[in-house]
Design an enzyme around this catalytic site. Structure first.
Site, short mmCIF file in Angstrom:
data_model
loop_
_atom_site.label_atom_id
_atom_site.label_comp_id
_atom_site.label_asym_id
_atom_site.label_seq_id
_atom_site.Cartn_x
_atom_site.Cartn_y
_atom_site.Cartn_z
N ARG A 38 80.96 38.42 61.67
CA ARG A 38 79.95 39.11 61.51
C ARG A 38 79.19 39.44 62.61
O ARG A 38 78.41 40.66 62.80
CB ARG A 38 79.00 38.47 60.47
CG ARG A 38 77.64 39.00 60.17
CD ARG A 38 76.92 37.94 59.31
NE ARG A 38 76.59 36.62 60.03
CZ ARG A 38 76.01 36.16 60.83
NH1 ARG A 38 75.06 37.07 61.39
NH2 ARG A 38 76.02 35.06 61.44
N GLU A 76 63.07 20.14 61.95
CA GLU A 76 63.81 21.33 60.97
C GLU A 76 63.80 20.69 59.55
O GLU A 76 63.56 21.39 58.50
CB GLU A 76 64.91 21.85 61.68
CG GLU A 76 65.66 23.03 60.65
CD GLU A 76 66.99 23.31 60.98
OE1 GLU A 76 67.26 24.50 60.90
OE2 GLU A 76 67.89 22.23 61.61
N TRP A 98 65.26 28.97 64.67
CA TRP A 98 65.11 30.11 63.60
C TRP A 98 64.72 31.27 64.21
O TRP A 98 64.50 32.52 63.44
CB TRP A 98 64.66 29.70 62.38
CG TRP A 98 65.38 28.82 61.69
CD1 TRP A 98 65.50 27.36 61.71
CD2 TRP A 98 66.30 29.22 60.88
NE1 TRP A 98 66.27 27.14 60.69
CE2 TRP A 98 66.88 28.08 60.28
CE3 TRP A 98 66.80 30.64 60.42
CZ2 TRP A 98 67.74 28.04 59.22
CZ3 TRP A 98 67.84 30.57 59.45
CH2 TRP A 98 68.43 29.37 58.79
N TYR A 140 67.08 27.56 53.06
CA TYR A 140 67.41 26.14 52.53
C TYR A 140 66.37 25.50 51.62
O TYR A 140 66.61 25.01 50.56
CB TYR A 140 67.57 25.26 53.83
CG TYR A 140 68.89 25.94 54.49
CD1 TYR A 140 70.03 25.10 54.01
CD2 TYR A 140 68.95 26.66 55.69
CE1 TYR A 140 71.36 25.91 54.87
CE2 TYR A 140 69.95 27.01 56.17
CZ TYR A 140 71.33 26.38 56.07
OH TYR A 140 72.38 26.91 56.56
N CYS A 201 74.62 27.75 55.33
CA CYS A 201 75.78 27.20 55.88
C CYS A 201 76.26 25.97 55.52
O CYS A 201 77.24 25.55 54.75
CB CYS A 201 75.90 27.29 57.59
SG CYS A 201 75.55 28.96 57.99
N ARG A 226 80.20 25.77 54.51
CA ARG A 226 81.06 26.87 54.35
C ARG A 226 81.32 27.63 55.72
O ARG A 226 82.42 28.23 55.95
CB ARG A 226 80.42 27.88 53.51
CG ARG A 226 79.04 28.39 53.81
CD ARG A 226 78.75 29.86 53.33
NE ARG A 226 77.45 30.28 54.09
CZ ARG A 226 77.54 31.14 55.22
NH1 ARG A 226 78.63 31.71 55.53
NH2 ARG A 226 76.48 31.70 55.83
N CYS A 228 80.67 26.91 60.05
CA CYS A 228 80.17 25.88 60.93
C CYS A 228 80.39 26.40 62.62
O CYS A 228 81.65 26.65 62.91
CB CYS A 228 80.76 24.63 60.77
SG CYS A 228 80.36 23.39 61.83
N ASP A 229 79.50 26.56 63.27
CA ASP A 229 79.57 26.72 64.59
C ASP A 229 79.59 25.35 65.33
O ASP A 229 78.53 24.49 65.33
CB ASP A 229 78.25 27.63 65.04
CG ASP A 229 78.31 27.84 66.62
OD1 ASP A 229 78.96 27.09 67.34
OD2 ASP A 229 77.17 28.43 66.93
N HIS A 267 84.58 27.09 63.47
CA HIS A 267 84.79 27.98 64.40
C HIS A 267 84.20 27.79 65.68
O HIS A 267 83.02 27.00 65.76
CB HIS A 267 84.57 29.40 63.88
CG HIS A 267 83.14 29.49 63.56
ND1 HIS A 267 82.94 29.55 62.09
CD2 HIS A 267 81.81 29.87 64.16
CE1 HIS A 267 81.79 29.87 62.04
NE2 HIS A 267 81.04 30.11 63.21
N LEU A 268 84.59 28.33 66.82
CA LEU A 268 84.06 28.31 68.09
C LEU A 268 83.80 29.75 68.56
O LEU A 268 84.79 30.50 68.47
CB LEU A 268 84.77 27.67 69.20
CG LEU A 268 84.97 26.01 69.01
CD1 LEU A 268 85.90 25.73 69.87
CD2 LEU A 268 83.67 25.50 69.42
#
Length: 324
Positions: A38, A76, A98, A140, A201, A226, A228-229, A267-268
């Site tokens: 995205r 947070e 954010w 959230y 996420c 769902r 993840c960085d 992912h990275l």
């Protein structure tokens, strides 16, 4: 050589809790599927990862191969628990995580190329500006403590009912029915996804009580994420999930047990090569512990001063850009 039965448990070297995180990072970078995403940055990704962490005796999955600003992550989480969806309370505490999303919306909708630093300063100084441009939509915390409900009225219409405080209800259900399989906090409200700056996420938390038949139960948590960085997001996510588990355990008169983290698209980002290579070259060190300094009346009454981390001596921070 002695047989396996003759080797004492103390003589068997246990891998550092962080090694599984580093192994996941290396696997993604070496074997992950390269994908368009995205943000347009591009990622290497695997699907369906799992990490497990012991939370007993104050243990926390706090990453040591780079400094993790655990107080920022804690602020947070405390903000989530207020149900607030405006970044202004975070900005006033110096929390920046954010800021990019509302800034990007401001630039897109107004056409004004306002620098993010100036945008954040206006959020802090101008309440009306913050009310207009600082809100993230029903992200959230809104879903956690005020999940919307609707009641039918005359003419086939509906009116807003009382919101569901999932966090409070889970704590009560853990006390009343620890063996239930319905101790869940859910953030994925399909009807409101389009109104969120970023759909959740870390979306589903399920809690499980073990050992209550023979003594004080142990609270386990499984978090499904769902998306993840792994480089920037996951260290924060692990800390926050473990902290939420510790807080709920305290409020429900349980002992902390285990955190099980599961990732969907894990992912990275391709522009994080320098971070990945530097972090993988470092060795984990130490076993930090969390101390919760008091037990407030409810889970919504904790403050940042209630948490202390001991024996945290990490490597230095590694900076990398956030993909928006």
């Amino acid at each position: 050589m002695p047989g396996i039965d003759q080797v004492s448990p103390e003589a068997v070297s246990q891998p550092h809790y962080e090694q599984q995180y580093l192994d996941l990072m290396e696997r993604i970078w070496r074997e992950g599927d390269q994908r368009e995403d995205r943000t347009g940055v591009g990622t290497r990704s695997v699907f369906g990862a799992m990490l497990r962490f012991d939370l007993t005796e104050g243990a926390m999955p706090l990453i040591t191969t780079k400094r993790v600003y655990w107080k920022t992550a804690t602020r947070e989480l405390l903000w989530f628990l207020t149900g607030n969806t405006n970044i202004r309370p975070l900005v006033l505490q110096g929390v920046k995580i954010w800021n990019e999303w509302p800034h990007a919306r401001y630039v897109a909708e107004t056409g004004e190329q306002l620098a993010i630093e100036d945008f954040v300063q206006r959020i802090a100084q101008d309440e009306a500006f913050a009310e207009r441009w600082g809100d993230l939509g029903p992200v959230y915390g809104k879903q956690w403590v005020d999940w919307p409900t609707y009641k039918p009225v005359a003419g086939g219409l509906f009116r807003r009912g009382r919101g569901v405080n999932q966090v409070a209800e889970v704590i009560e259900s853990l006390k009343a029915n620890p063996g239930s399989r319905r101790h869940i906090i859910e953030g994925w409200n399909v009807a409101e996804l389009d109104a969120m700056a970023l759909p959740p996420c870390h979306k589903t938390y399920q809690f499980h009580v073990a050992g209550s038949e023979t003594g004080t139960g142990r609270l386990n948590c499984l978090l499904y994420q769902r998306s993840c960085d792994v480089a920037l997001g996951l260290p924060f996510n692990l800390w926050s999930a473990a902290l939420l588990t510790r807080m709920i355990a305290q409020q429900a008169d349980l002992e902390p047990g285990e955190l099980v983290w599961t990732g969907g698209d894990t992912h990275l980002y391709l522009n994080h090569r320098h971070l990945v290579e530097e972090q993988l070259a470092r060795e984990p060190r130490g076993h930090p512990r969390l101390e919760i300094m008091r037990r407030p009346p409810t889970i919504f009454d904790y403050a940042i001063e209630d948490f202390a981390v001991h024996d945290y001596t990490p490597h230095g921070p590694i900076s990398a850009p956030v993909a928006v």
